[in-house]
Design a protein around this motif. Structure first.
Motif, PDB file in Angstrom:
ATOM      1  N   THR A  25      -5.873   4.470  16.945  1.00 30.09           N
ATOM      2  CA  THR A  25      -7.142   3.958  16.429  1.00 30.09           C
ATOM      3  C   THR A  25      -8.226   5.031  16.486  1.00 30.09           C
ATOM      4  O   THR A  25      -9.087   5.100  15.603  1.00 30.09           O
ATOM      5  N   GLY A  26      -8.165   5.885  17.501  1.00 31.78           N
ATOM      6  CA  GLY A  26      -9.119   6.987  17.583  1.00 31.78           C
ATOM      7  C   GLY A  26      -8.942   7.966  16.449  1.00 31.78           C
ATOM      8  O   GLY A  26      -9.921   8.413  15.829  1.00 31.78           O
ATOM      9  N   LYS A  27      -7.697   8.296  16.157  1.00 36.89           N
ATOM     10  CA  LYS A  27      -7.402   9.202  15.053  1.00 36.89           C
ATOM     11  C   LYS A  27      -7.785   8.562  13.735  1.00 36.89           C
ATOM     12  O   LYS A  27      -8.305   9.222  12.826  1.00 36.89           O
ATOM     13  N   ALA A  28      -7.532   7.267  13.582  1.00 39.36           N
ATOM     14  CA  ALA A  28      -7.841   6.573  12.333  1.00 39.36           C
ATOM     15  C   ALA A  28      -9.338   6.616  12.040  1.00 39.36           C
ATOM     16  O   ALA A  28      -9.754   6.788  10.886  1.00 39.36           O
ATOM     17  N   LEU A  29     -10.162   6.482  13.067  1.00 40.69           N
ATOM     18  CA  LEU A  29     -11.612   6.540  12.870  1.00 40.69           C
ATOM     19  C   LEU A  29     -12.022   7.949  12.438  1.00 40.69           C
ATOM     20  O   LEU A  29     -12.845   8.116  11.517  1.00 40.69           O
ATOM     21  N   ALA A  30     -11.443   8.969  13.072  1.00 40.41           N
ATOM     22  CA  ALA A  30     -11.740  10.353  12.678  1.00 40.41           C
ATOM     23  C   ALA A  30     -11.328  10.609  11.235  1.00 40.41           C
ATOM     24  O   ALA A  30     -12.050  11.245  10.461  1.00 40.41           O
ATOM     25  N   HIS A  31     -10.151  10.093  10.881  1.00 43.35           N
ATOM     26  CA  HIS A  31      -9.598  10.234   9.530  1.00 43.35           C
ATOM     27  C   HIS A  31     -10.512   9.561   8.496  1.00 43.35           C
ATOM     28  O   HIS A  31     -10.788  10.117   7.437  1.00 43.35           O
ATOM     29  N   PHE A  41       0.819  -1.213   0.000  1.00 46.81           N
ATOM     30  CA  PHE A  41       0.000   0.000   0.000  1.00 46.81           C
ATOM     31  C   PHE A  41       0.853   1.263   0.000  1.00 46.81           C
ATOM     32  O   PHE A  41       0.752   2.106  -0.880  1.00 46.81           O
ATOM     33  N   PHE A  42       1.722   1.398   1.001  1.00 44.71           N
ATOM     34  CA  PHE A  42       2.474   2.630   1.182  1.00 44.71           C
ATOM     35  C   PHE A  42       3.660   2.771   0.236  1.00 44.71           C
ATOM     36  O   PHE A  42       3.999   3.885  -0.173  1.00 44.71           O
ATOM     37  N   MET A  43       4.314   1.671  -0.075  1.00 44.71           N
ATOM     38  CA  MET A  43       5.567   1.775  -0.812  1.00 44.71           C
ATOM     39  C   MET A  43       5.476   1.365  -2.279  1.00 44.71           C
ATOM     40  O   MET A  43       6.230   1.877  -3.108  1.00 44.71           O
ATOM     41  N   GLU A  44       4.572   0.454  -2.588  1.00 47.62           N
ATOM     42  CA  GLU A  44       4.439   0.034  -3.982  1.00 47.62           C
ATOM     43  C   GLU A  44       3.194   0.604  -4.666  1.00 47.62           C
ATOM     44  O   GLU A  44       3.066   0.508  -5.887  1.00 47.62           O
ATOM     45  N   TRP A  45       2.274   1.169  -3.860  1.00 49.17           N
ATOM     46  CA  TRP A  45       1.030   1.719  -4.398  1.00 49.17           C
ATOM     47  C   TRP A  45       0.289   0.666  -5.208  1.00 49.17           C
ATOM     48  O   TRP A  45      -0.264   0.929  -6.259  1.00 49.17           O
ATOM     49  N   GLU A  46       0.298  -0.552  -4.691  1.00 49.00           N
ATOM     50  CA  GLU A  46      -0.415  -1.673  -5.297  1.00 49.00           C
ATOM     51  C   GLU A  46      -1.699  -1.883  -4.504  1.00 49.00           C
ATOM     52  O   GLU A  46      -1.749  -2.640  -3.529  1.00 49.00           O
ATOM     53  N   TRP A  47      -2.762  -1.195  -4.908  1.00 51.20           N
ATOM     54  CA  TRP A  47      -3.986  -1.185  -4.118  1.00 51.20           C
ATOM     55  C   TRP A  47      -4.635  -2.566  -4.044  1.00 51.20           C
ATOM     56  O   TRP A  47      -5.063  -2.986  -2.955  1.00 51.20           O
ATOM     57  N   ASP A  48      -4.697  -3.275  -5.162  1.00 48.88           N
ATOM     58  CA  ASP A  48      -5.313  -4.605  -5.160  1.00 48.88           C
ATOM     59  C   ASP A  48      -4.484  -5.596  -4.349  1.00 48.88           C
ATOM     60  O   ASP A  48      -5.024  -6.416  -3.605  1.00 48.88           O
ATOM     61  N   GLY A  49      -3.171  -5.516  -4.501  1.00 43.59           N
ATOM     62  CA  GLY A  49      -2.299  -6.411  -3.745  1.00 43.59           C
ATOM     63  C   GLY A  49      -2.393  -6.150  -2.255  1.00 43.59           C
ATOM     64  O   GLY A  49      -2.386  -7.098  -1.444  1.00 43.59           O
ATOM     65  N   PRO A  87      -8.960   0.182   6.077  1.00 48.53           N
ATOM     66  CA  PRO A  87      -9.888   1.245   5.665  1.00 48.53           C
ATOM     67  C   PRO A  87      -9.294   2.240   4.677  1.00 48.53           C
ATOM     68  O   PRO A  87     -10.016   2.770   3.824  1.00 48.53           O
ATOM     69  N   ASP A  88      -7.995   2.505   4.750  1.00 52.34           N
ATOM     70  CA  ASP A  88      -7.382   3.434   3.795  1.00 52.34           C
ATOM     71  C   ASP A  88      -7.472   2.891   2.370  1.00 52.34           C
ATOM     72  O   ASP A  88      -7.710   3.638   1.418  1.00 52.34           O
ATOM     73  N   VAL A  89      -7.267   1.588   2.232  1.00 51.74           N
ATOM     74  CA  VAL A  89      -7.391   0.960   0.909  1.00 51.74           C
ATOM     75  C   VAL A  89      -8.826   1.081   0.412  1.00 51.74           C
ATOM     76  O   VAL A  89      -9.084   1.438  -0.746  1.00 51.74           O
ATOM     77  N   LEU A  90      -9.771   0.808   1.309  1.00 50.88           N
ATOM     78  CA  LEU A  90     -11.178   0.872   0.936  1.00 50.88           C
ATOM     79  C   LEU A  90     -11.597   2.285   0.546  1.00 50.88           C
ATOM     80  O   LEU A  90     -12.383   2.485  -0.388  1.00 50.88           O
ATOM     81  N   LEU A  91     -11.062   3.269   1.239  1.00 50.57           N
ATOM     82  CA  LEU A  91     -11.392   4.662   0.924  1.00 50.57           C
ATOM     83  C   LEU A  91     -10.960   5.027  -0.490  1.00 50.57           C
ATOM     84  O   LEU A  91     -11.744   5.562  -1.279  1.00 50.57           O
ATOM     85  N   ILE A  92      -9.706   4.739  -0.807  1.00 47.92           N
ATOM     86  CA  ILE A  92      -9.212   5.170  -2.119  1.00 47.92           C
ATOM     87  C   ILE A  92      -9.780   4.318  -3.249  1.00 47.92           C
ATOM     88  O   ILE A  92      -9.721   4.711  -4.410  1.00 47.92           O
ATOM     89  N   LYS A  93     -10.368   3.159  -2.887  1.00 46.70           N
ATOM     90  CA  LYS A  93     -11.035   2.335  -3.899  1.00 46.70           C
ATOM     91  C   LYS A  93     -12.525   2.651  -3.994  1.00 46.70           C
ATOM     92  O   LYS A  93     -13.273   1.950  -4.665  1.00 46.70           O
ATOM     93  N   GLY A  94     -12.943   3.729  -3.309  1.00 52.71           N
ATOM     94  CA  GLY A  94     -14.320   4.184  -3.429  1.00 52.71           C
ATOM     95  C   GLY A  94     -15.335   3.383  -2.650  1.00 52.71           C
ATOM     96  O   GLY A  94     -16.501   3.304  -3.049  1.00 52.71           O
ATOM     97  N   ARG A  95     -14.945   2.825  -1.487  1.00 54.44           N
ATOM     98  CA  ARG A  95     -15.862   2.026  -0.667  1.00 54.44           C
ATOM     99  C   ARG A  95     -15.880   2.577   0.760  1.00 54.44           C
ATOM    100  O   ARG A  95     -15.452   1.927   1.713  1.00 54.44           O
ATOM    101  N   PRO A  96     -16.369   3.819   0.922  1.00 56.02           N
ATOM    102  CA  PRO A  96     -16.284   4.501   2.222  1.00 56.02           C
ATOM    103  C   PRO A  96     -17.078   3.835   3.342  1.00 56.02           C
ATOM    104  O   PRO A  96     -16.648   3.870   4.502  1.00 56.02           O
ATOM    105  N   GLU A  97     -18.242   3.237   3.022  1.00 60.67           N
ATOM    106  CA  GLU A  97     -19.046   2.634   4.086  1.00 60.67           C
ATOM    107  C   GLU A  97     -18.323   1.429   4.698  1.00 60.67           C
ATOM    108  O   GLU A  97     -18.338   1.231   5.918  1.00 60.67           O
ATOM    109  N   GLU A  98     -17.686   0.635   3.853  1.00 58.17           N
ATOM    110  CA  GLU A  98     -16.889  -0.487   4.364  1.00 58.17           C
ATOM    111  C   GLU A  98     -15.723   0.031   5.204  1.00 58.17           C
ATOM    112  O   GLU A  98     -15.380  -0.541   6.242  1.00 58.17           O
ATOM    113  N   ALA A  99     -15.102   1.112   4.735  1.00 54.00           N
ATOM    114  CA  ALA A  99     -13.964   1.690   5.451  1.00 54.00           C
ATOM    115  C   ALA A  99     -14.372   2.119   6.852  1.00 54.00           C
ATOM    116  O   ALA A  99     -13.676   1.837   7.842  1.00 54.00           O
TER     117      ALA A  99
END
Length: 344
Positions: free
Chosen positions: A185-191, A125-133, A156-168
């Motif tokens: 985890t608190g910050k991640a939920l806010a994010h 995710f962070f280094m190869e930008w391989e969203w599906d992988g 959830p970050d993967v789900l967000l950028i793949k257009g699936r916000p409710e799952e995220a």
């Protein structure tokens, strides 16, 4: 959102198999000191400061020295290096080569270690930008352990950028419910709420985090208030974040004065001027966001393209961050999304 959350909660509440229970109960090492160092490393990682992350990495390194076959420690170290690179505390290339070796070793020792698959997902995710992988590996980690913390936190970050916000949102809620006293985890939920466009929930969650962790540098009320059109509150939120991040008091005062004198545009013009005086390197995505707020599309695009060349990890959120709305109709922005494989 509630329907997705309910389905996810039910799925995670299913009776664990005997193999899953056995895996979750394993310590993976017979060395007590190594096990304690691993636990300390995980705790330090959650603080997400440069000092804490460096100490976390050192804890995992020492655990590996004590037990070279401790697969969890290899995965743990990799998962501390990833945020070091993401925040800008470590050069990407250094992080990339180190993490690849650590993850390969963890998987070599135990190919069914959930934390190793989570670390591999972070790497993709962070280094190869391989969203599906990345999604595939997060799913594998959660298949092996439905409560694997890093996966629940970052999937959830993967789900967000793949257009699936409710799952995220559903996954972020689960991560938070499992560890409600963690700033990360608190910050991640806010994010997640913020990028999902749920600004009232994002504001409420951000306030809760700051009540518990008033000095936590990765949380800010500014962006949420900005999207709600509450600019006085947004500026105050940004100023408080700048203070927590260590911006000198004189610089904070200059920003406050710039807003009082010249309003919203004055604030961001002054923030841009301050960058030239800062000793530390600044993310080109951050610089681009200043130009976007100032209405200078050419400069904003220029810095976003520079961010792509430097593989700035903040770039992956440009499709979902509303700060870039003014650029959505620009063909150069669309071309950048295509290069990032974010245009689907």
């Amino acid at each position: 959102e509630d329907s997705v959350s309910e389905k996810l909660a039910n799925a995670l509440a299913l009776e664990l198999t005997g193999e899953q229970k056995e895996r979750m109960a394993k310590h993976y090492t017979g060395n007590t000191e190594a096990y304690q160092l691993y636990g300390k490393g995980v705790f330090l990682r959650s603080q997400m400061t440069q000092d804490a992350l460096q100490k976390s990495i050192e804890c995992f390194r020492r655990a590996i020295q004590l037990d070279p076959n401790y697969a969890l420690a290899y995965a743990g170290q990799a998962s501390s290096i990833s945020p070091m690179a993401a925040i800008g505390f470590m050069p990407l290339r250094e992080a990339e080569s180190t993490n690849r070796a650590l993850i390969n070793k963890a998987l070599e020792l135990d190919n069914e270690l959930p934390e190793a698959h989570a670390a591999l997902a972070e790497f993709k995710f962070f280094m190869e930008w391989e969203w599906d992988g990345a999604e595939k590996e997060f799913k594998r980690a959660l298949e092996l352990n439905p409560h694997e913390p890093q996966s629940l936190l970052l999937y959830p970050d993967v789900l967000l950028i793949k257009g699936r916000p409710e799952e995220a949102v559903a996954f972020s809620k689960t991560a938070f419910d499992l560890d409600p006293l963690s700033a990360r985890t608190g910050k991640a939920l806010a994010h997640t709420y913020y990028f999902a466009g749920k600004y009232d929930q994002a504001l409420e969650q951000s306030r809760k985090v700051l009540e518990l962790f008033p000095n936590y540098h990765l949380i800010s009320l500014g962006p949420v208030y900005e999207q709600k059109g509450m600019y006085d509150e947004a500026i105050e939120g940004y100023l408080q974040t700048e203070k927590r991040s260590g911006l000198p008091e004189a610089s904070v005062t200059s920003l406050r004065n710039a807003y009082a004198k010249s309003g919203w545009q004055g604030y961001w013009s002054q923030r841009l001027a301050l960058i030239k005086t800062e000793k530390q390197s600044v993310s080109p995505v951050f610089v681009a966001s200043l130009y976007a707020r100032l209405g200078d599309k050419d400069k904003a695009i220029e810095y976003l393209q520079r961010a792509y060349d430097l593989r700035d990890m903040l770039l992956m959120f440009i499709k979902v961050d509303p700060v870039w709305t003014s650029l959505h109709s620009d063909p150069r922005f669309t071309a950048l999304l295509q290069r990032l494989r974010l245009n689907s």
